[in-house]
Write an enzyme that holds these catalytic residues in place. Structure first.
Site, PDB file in Angstrom:
ATOM      1  N   ARG A 132       0.916  -1.151   0.000  1.00 51.64           N
ATOM      2  CA  ARG A 132       0.000   0.000   0.000  1.00 51.64           C
ATOM      3  C   ARG A 132       0.939   1.180   0.000  1.00 51.64           C
ATOM      4  O   ARG A 132       1.606   1.473   0.970  1.00 51.64           O
ATOM      5  CB  ARG A 132      -0.906  -0.041   1.243  1.00 51.64           C
ATOM      6  CG  ARG A 132      -1.734   1.224   1.499  1.00 51.64           C
ATOM      7  CD  ARG A 132      -2.821   1.444   0.459  1.00 51.64           C
ATOM      8  NE  ARG A 132      -3.548   2.700   0.712  1.00 51.64           N
ATOM      9  CZ  ARG A 132      -3.314   3.842   0.049  1.00 51.64           C
ATOM     10  NH1 ARG A 132      -2.384   3.899  -0.892  1.00 51.64           N
ATOM     11  NH2 ARG A 132      -4.010   4.924   0.341  1.00 51.64           N
TER      12      ARG A 132
ATOM     13  N   HIS B 194       1.876   7.260   1.205  1.00 52.20           N
ATOM     14  CA  HIS B 194       0.733   8.173   1.082  1.00 52.20           C
ATOM     15  C   HIS B 194       0.489   8.857   2.414  1.00 52.20           C
ATOM     16  O   HIS B 194       1.087   8.500   3.429  1.00 52.20           O
ATOM     17  CB  HIS B 194      -0.513   7.396   0.654  1.00 52.20           C
ATOM     18  CG  HIS B 194      -1.027   6.438   1.704  1.00 52.20           C
ATOM     19  ND1 HIS B 194      -0.450   5.216   1.948  1.00 52.20           N
ATOM     20  CD2 HIS B 194      -2.051   6.539   2.601  1.00 52.20           C
ATOM     21  CE1 HIS B 194      -1.099   4.590   2.920  1.00 52.20           C
ATOM     22  NE2 HIS B 194      -2.063   5.383   3.344  1.00 52.20           N
TER      23      HIS B 194
ATOM     24  N   HIS C 198      -2.966  11.106   4.621  1.00 51.14           N
ATOM     25  CA  HIS C 198      -4.381  11.470   4.629  1.00 51.14           C
ATOM     26  C   HIS C 198      -4.498  12.893   5.159  1.00 51.14           C
ATOM     27  O   HIS C 198      -4.129  13.175   6.290  1.00 51.14           O
ATOM     28  CB  HIS C 198      -5.179  10.518   5.511  1.00 51.14           C
ATOM     29  CG  HIS C 198      -4.932   9.077   5.172  1.00 51.14           C
ATOM     30  ND1 HIS C 198      -5.364   8.514   3.999  1.00 51.14           N
ATOM     31  CD2 HIS C 198      -4.254   8.100   5.824  1.00 51.14           C
ATOM     32  CE1 HIS C 198      -4.987   7.254   3.951  1.00 51.14           C
ATOM     33  NE2 HIS C 198      -4.302   6.973   5.047  1.00 51.14           N
TER      34      HIS C 198
ATOM     35  N   GLU D 110      -5.243   7.669  11.068  1.00 47.86           N
ATOM     36  CA  GLU D 110      -5.533   6.272  10.709  1.00 47.86           C
ATOM     37  C   GLU D 110      -5.222   5.334  11.861  1.00 47.86           C
ATOM     38  O   GLU D 110      -4.130   5.354  12.420  1.00 47.86           O
ATOM     39  CB  GLU D 110      -4.695   5.894   9.477  1.00 47.86           C
ATOM     40  CG  GLU D 110      -4.743   4.414   9.120  1.00 47.86           C
ATOM     41  CD  GLU D 110      -3.977   4.107   7.824  1.00 47.86           C
ATOM     42  OE1 GLU D 110      -4.026   4.930   6.895  1.00 47.86           O
ATOM     43  OE2 GLU D 110      -3.319   3.049   7.763  1.00 47.86           O
TER      44      GLU D 110
ATOM     45  N   HIS E 247       2.919   7.556   5.382  1.00 50.94           N
ATOM     46  CA  HIS E 247       3.122   6.169   5.780  1.00 50.94           C
ATOM     47  C   HIS E 247       2.959   5.219   4.599  1.00 50.94           C
ATOM     48  O   HIS E 247       2.487   5.614   3.533  1.00 50.94           O
ATOM     49  CB  HIS E 247       2.184   5.782   6.929  1.00 50.94           C
ATOM     50  CG  HIS E 247       0.731   6.004   6.635  1.00 50.94           C
ATOM     51  ND1 HIS E 247       0.133   7.254   6.741  1.00 50.94           N
ATOM     52  CD2 HIS E 247      -0.260   5.162   6.245  1.00 50.94           C
ATOM     53  CE1 HIS E 247      -1.146   7.155   6.426  1.00 50.94           C
ATOM     54  NE2 HIS E 247      -1.416   5.899   6.115  1.00 50.94           N
TER      55      HIS E 247
ATOM     56  N   GLU F 154     -10.671   6.416   1.633  1.00 53.71           N
ATOM     57  CA  GLU F 154      -9.376   5.794   1.396  1.00 53.71           C
ATOM     58  C   GLU F 154      -8.967   5.962  -0.071  1.00 53.71           C
ATOM     59  O   GLU F 154      -7.801   5.997  -0.405  1.00 53.71           O
ATOM     60  CB  GLU F 154      -9.458   4.309   1.783  1.00 53.71           C
ATOM     61  CG  GLU F 154      -8.265   3.441   1.426  1.00 53.71           C
ATOM     62  CD  GLU F 154      -6.998   3.765   2.208  1.00 53.71           C
ATOM     63  OE1 GLU F 154      -7.062   4.511   3.193  1.00 53.71           O
ATOM     64  OE2 GLU F 154      -5.935   3.271   1.802  1.00 53.71           O
TER      65      GLU F 154
HETATM   66 MN    MN Z   1      -3.233   5.186   5.147  1.00 53.56          MN
END
Ligand code: MN
Ligand code: MN
Length: 393
Positions: free
Chosen positions: A100, A103, A105, A110, A149, A172
């Site tokens: 993943r 990125h 937010h 989170e 993260h 998301e």
């Molecule tokens: Mn995240």
């Protein structure tokens, strides 16, 4: 007595106009409150006006969401589940080695709980400290809003975790991804900023990757590229399942506030286990919404939203519940398999008022008049918090 509450409770049976007329005719010796008590007794039982309460159940695991070769993500934001204004949830799966991508937010912190497999995370804080950490089943993480993260599945097999965000409007799929930014930045800027010739960026991804394939890293944690970087001085990991639970007659609970997990500054997390037949007693939370994810087993949840409004829904694995701040509620465990659920509150500290505690904190004489109970019945009413009651045969 709060007469405004009472008025609305029995407005079904006695119109406000009628009450007003009656009050006007009452003799001076009769107190208005005792008249109200008579009216309440005479009125039919209040109807259940469940249509006045918003839907509070969502089947997150039944969604399609985002699906790729390396993983998948299903989400419950206000777009899918309108009542959940303050908390959004995501069920994410990563294949071994899947990444993943890097990125952040912009709108939410989170939290995650590991359901299956293992995961490695990296995170950078604005103070320059970084952390690389491994997680296994029963572990949680918390990344403050805006902190960069990345996640990687470590296997064996599929890694599955539940993400919680402290903003229901978060999506998301609308996060800030590093490939998205690079793909949409002029090559001469990339060349100047990142120190590579413009031609090097022709091979970079042309759009956001989101979840992509990767190689399972070795067991030992790799060092930061920058050997001078300081390790994070505030842990992003809390081993929820390792906490000593609070043991109650009908089950157990583990409550993680900011006191136990200092970086978790906007949420409280709970893991609750209910034995067959258990009853999580009637209570409410004065200062926080409650978000629930059912891991296993089944339960019925009933909420009370004032003005005679109550609503019951049944929950099982993959279902999400949302109970608004201050709404009364209880959970009835059903079926033979014990129920496990994860709970998030949008507050760093935990607050609850149970009906039992409340009744213990009032004089018996007041309750006699209020409920019309006998002395014997009064003595049997609970006086302090029960938490989770066991099965009644
Ligand atoms: Mn995240
Ligand atoms: Mn609750």
């Amino acid at each position: 007595m709060d007469t405004s509450e009472k008025n609305s409770n029995f407005s079904e049976g006695v119109s406000r106009r009628n009450l007003f007329d009656t009050l006007g005719r009452v003799s001076a010796g009769l107190a208005a409150t005792s008249l109200i008590a008579q009216q309440v007794r005479a009125a039919p039982p209040p109807e259940t006006k469940s249509e006045g309460l918003e839907n509070f159940k969502f089947d997150i695991e039944n969604q399609t969401g985002w699906v790729g070769d390396a993983g998948s993500a299903k989400e419950a934001t206000v777009a899918e589940f309108p009542v959940s204004q303050s908390i959004a949830g995501v069920s994410m799966r990563l294949q071994p080695g899947a990444i993943r991508e890097l990125h952040w937010h912009a709108l939410a912190a989170e939290w995650a709980y590991m359901l299956k497999g293992r995961c490695r995370t990296t995170v950078i804080s604005p103070n320059g400290q970084a952390e690389i950490t491994d997680f296994e089943e029963g572990d949680t993480w918390y990344f403050p809003r805006g902190h960069g993260h990345a996640l990687q599945g470590l296997g064996p097999g599929e890694t599955h975790f539940i993400l919680g965000f402290d903003n229901g409007h978060f999506s998301e799929f609308g996060t800030f991804g590093i490939t998205d930014w690079i793909a949409h930045t002029a090559p001469h800027i990339l060349s100047r900023n990142l120190g590579l010739p413009e031609s090097a960026f022709e091979r970079f991804p042309k759009k956001e990757i989101y979840i992509g394939p990767g190689k399972v890293p070795g067991a030992a944690l790799d060092a930061f590229r920058n050997g001078d970087l300081e390790n994070s001085q505030s842990a992003h990991k809390y081993r929820l399942d390792k906490q000593t639970p609070r043991i109650l007659e009908g089950g157990e609970e583990r409550i993680v506030t900011q006191r136990e997990f200092p970086i978790q500054s906007s949420l409280t997390a709970v893991k609750m286990d209910l034995k067959p037949g258990a009853l999580r007693e009637m209570h409410w939370h004065p200062h926080a919404d409650e978000w629930q994810y059912y891991v296993k087993g089944r339960s019925k949840v009933t909420i009370f939203g004032s003005h005679a409004r109550v609503k019951t829904e049944e929950f099982g694995p993959g279902h999400v519940a949302f109970i608004k701040q201050g709404y009364g509620h209880y959970i009835e465990q059903i079926g033979d398999e014990p129920t496990t659920l994860l709970i998030l509150f949008n507050s760093p500290n935990y607050e609850e008022i149970s009906l039992s505690n409340w009744l213990g904190g009032n004089p018996a004489a007041l309750l006699y008049d209020h409920f019309g109970l006998s002395k014997d019945q009064m003595d049997r009413l609970p006086m302090k918090e029960i938490g989770i009651m066991g099965r009644r045969s």
